[in-house]
Design a protein around this motif. Structure first.
Motif, mmCIF file in Angstrom:
data_model
loop_
_atom_site.group_PDB
_atom_site.id
_atom_site.type_symbol
_atom_site.label_atom_id
_atom_site.label_comp_id
_atom_site.label_asym_id
_atom_site.label_seq_id
_atom_site.Cartn_x
_atom_site.Cartn_y
_atom_site.Cartn_z
ATOM 1 N N GLN A 35 8.360 17.054 -6.527
ATOM 2 C CA GLN A 35 9.183 16.004 -7.129
ATOM 3 C C GLN A 35 10.227 15.500 -6.140
ATOM 4 O O GLN A 35 10.481 14.298 -6.073
ATOM 5 C CB GLN A 35 9.848 16.531 -8.404
ATOM 6 C CG GLN A 35 8.859 16.745 -9.528
ATOM 7 C CD GLN A 35 9.461 17.456 -10.716
ATOM 8 O OE1 GLN A 35 10.423 18.220 -10.596
ATOM 9 N NE2 GLN A 35 8.883 17.223 -11.889
ATOM 10 N N THR A 36 10.808 16.395 -5.364
ATOM 11 C CA THR A 36 11.782 15.983 -4.342
ATOM 12 C C THR A 36 11.124 15.061 -3.331
ATOM 13 O O THR A 36 11.665 14.011 -2.981
ATOM 14 C CB THR A 36 12.382 17.221 -3.632
ATOM 15 O OG1 THR A 36 13.060 18.020 -4.604
ATOM 16 C CG2 THR A 36 13.347 16.818 -2.537
ATOM 17 N N SER A 37 9.941 15.427 -2.881
ATOM 18 C CA SER A 37 9.210 14.578 -1.942
ATOM 19 C C SER A 37 8.876 13.234 -2.568
ATOM 20 O O SER A 37 9.033 12.183 -1.935
ATOM 21 C CB SER A 37 7.929 15.282 -1.491
ATOM 22 O OG SER A 37 7.192 14.450 -0.622
ATOM 23 N N ALA A 38 8.425 13.242 -3.820
ATOM 24 C CA ALA A 38 8.062 11.993 -4.501
ATOM 25 C C ALA A 38 9.265 11.076 -4.654
ATOM 26 O O ALA A 38 9.171 9.873 -4.391
ATOM 27 C CB ALA A 38 7.447 12.298 -5.871
ATOM 28 N N ALA A 69 2.523 9.362 -5.976
ATOM 29 C CA ALA A 69 3.233 10.628 -5.763
ATOM 30 C C ALA A 69 4.138 10.961 -6.941
ATOM 31 O O ALA A 69 4.189 12.116 -7.373
ATOM 32 C CB ALA A 69 4.049 10.572 -4.471
ATOM 33 N N VAL A 70 4.842 9.965 -7.484
ATOM 34 C CA VAL A 70 5.727 10.259 -8.618
ATOM 35 C C VAL A 70 4.922 10.627 -9.859
ATOM 36 O O VAL A 70 5.337 11.495 -10.631
ATOM 37 C CB VAL A 70 6.740 9.129 -8.918
ATOM 38 C CG1 VAL A 70 7.673 8.914 -7.739
ATOM 39 C CG2 VAL A 70 6.087 7.840 -9.308
ATOM 40 N N GLN A 71 3.765 10.013 -10.033
ATOM 41 C CA GLN A 71 2.900 10.381 -11.160
ATOM 42 C C GLN A 71 2.362 11.791 -10.980
ATOM 43 O O GLN A 71 2.377 12.597 -11.904
ATOM 44 C CB GLN A 71 1.764 9.381 -11.325
ATOM 45 C CG GLN A 71 2.207 8.060 -11.905
ATOM 46 C CD GLN A 71 1.041 7.109 -12.108
ATOM 47 O OE1 GLN A 71 -0.079 7.343 -11.670
ATOM 48 N NE2 GLN A 71 1.315 6.013 -12.786
ATOM 49 N N GLU A 72 1.877 12.086 -9.777
ATOM 50 C CA GLU A 72 1.331 13.412 -9.487
ATOM 51 C C GLU A 72 2.397 14.494 -9.654
ATOM 52 O O GLU A 72 2.109 15.615 -10.081
ATOM 53 C CB GLU A 72 0.776 13.450 -8.063
ATOM 54 C CG GLU A 72 0.206 14.778 -7.655
ATOM 55 C CD GLU A 72 -0.208 14.804 -6.186
ATOM 56 O OE1 GLU A 72 -0.122 15.894 -5.583
ATOM 57 O OE2 GLU A 72 -0.600 13.757 -5.648
ATOM 58 N N ALA A 73 3.637 14.150 -9.325
ATOM 59 C CA ALA A 73 4.734 15.109 -9.428
ATOM 60 C C ALA A 73 5.225 15.276 -10.868
ATOM 61 O O ALA A 73 6.067 16.127 -11.136
ATOM 62 C CB ALA A 73 5.892 14.683 -8.531
ATOM 63 N N GLY A 74 4.694 14.475 -11.771
ATOM 64 C CA GLY A 74 5.060 14.603 -13.177
ATOM 65 C C GLY A 74 6.426 14.037 -13.527
ATOM 66 O O GLY A 74 7.032 14.456 -14.517
ATOM 67 N N ALA A 107 0.834 -1.202 0.000
ATOM 68 C CA ALA A 107 0.000 0.000 0.000
ATOM 69 C C ALA A 107 0.875 1.262 0.000
ATOM 70 O O ALA A 107 0.578 2.226 -0.716
ATOM 71 C CB ALA A 107 -0.938 0.005 1.205
ATOM 72 N N LEU A 108 1.955 1.259 0.779
ATOM 73 C CA LEU A 108 2.871 2.401 0.792
ATOM 74 C C LEU A 108 3.522 2.563 -0.580
ATOM 75 O O LEU A 108 3.680 3.685 -1.070
ATOM 76 C CB LEU A 108 3.941 2.214 1.869
ATOM 77 C CG LEU A 108 4.959 3.338 2.014
ATOM 78 C CD1 LEU A 108 4.285 4.678 2.303
ATOM 79 C CD2 LEU A 108 5.975 2.990 3.090
ATOM 80 N N ASN A 109 3.858 1.454 -1.218
ATOM 81 C CA ASN A 109 4.422 1.489 -2.567
ATOM 82 C C ASN A 109 3.444 2.160 -3.534
ATOM 83 O O ASN A 109 3.842 2.992 -4.359
ATOM 84 C CB ASN A 109 4.748 0.073 -3.032
ATOM 85 C CG ASN A 109 5.436 0.055 -4.365
ATOM 86 O OD1 ASN A 109 6.639 0.285 -4.449
ATOM 87 N ND2 ASN A 109 4.690 -0.213 -5.424
ATOM 88 N N ALA A 110 2.170 1.817 -3.432
ATOM 89 C CA ALA A 110 1.157 2.416 -4.301
ATOM 90 C C ALA A 110 1.076 3.925 -4.080
ATOM 91 O O ALA A 110 0.925 4.696 -5.038
ATOM 92 C CB ALA A 110 -0.205 1.761 -4.074
#
Length: 145
Positions: A118-121, A27-32, A19-22
């Motif tokens: 993006q840094t957070s992702a 997050a990486v998708q949202e961050a573009g 679930a954390l992986n998802a």
């Protein structure tokens, strides 16, 4: 007892890691962030941790997404090549910093190539990938031809 499969011994913990992986993937998708950058980060983390299972999986994933063999060949020494964009270089450096937890922290990645989102992702992606590497290595996941 020489080998314990962590996912089988504690499936609820494994489910929570999934679930954390998802969430990290979202997050990486949202961050573009580009999917190839994501795979490069996963590969580099797995190289540092020595996780053959994850290296094989994410190298195959990267190839399937269009990654070149030249870039894959030099990702272990990304800083010495001209194959990677400024954003990829920043993400790889950040992933290495999070994986190695250098103290005091070296912020060589912080050149403005990554937004805060993006840094957070990339940070979350790295944390999750480190966890997956440790599950695979500790459980002795088989990696055979």
């Amino acid at each position: 007892m020489s080998t314990v499969n962590l996912s089988k011994e504690h499936p609820a913990a494994y489910k929570e890691l999934t679930a954390l992986n998802a969430q990290a993937e979202a997050a990486v998708q949202e961050a573009g962030l580009h999917p190839l950058l994501v795979e490069l980060v996963k590969i580099r983390i797995s190289q540092i941790n020595g996780c053959a299972f994850c290296l094989r999986m994410h190298t195959r994933d990267a190839v399937a997404k269009g990654e070149t063999t030249d870039r894959l060949a030099v990702v272990a020494a990304w800083w010495e090549s001209q194959y990677f964009t400024a954003q990829e270089r920043a993400a790889l450096a950040l992933a290495e910093q999070v994986t190695r937890l250098s103290v005091p922290a070296s912020l060589t990645w912080d050149d403005g190539s990554l937004t805060a989102k993006q840094t957070s992702a990339v940070g979350w992606l790295t944390i999750v990938m480190n966890a997956w590497n440790r599950v695979a290595i500790t459980s002795h996941y088989p990696v055979a031809p």
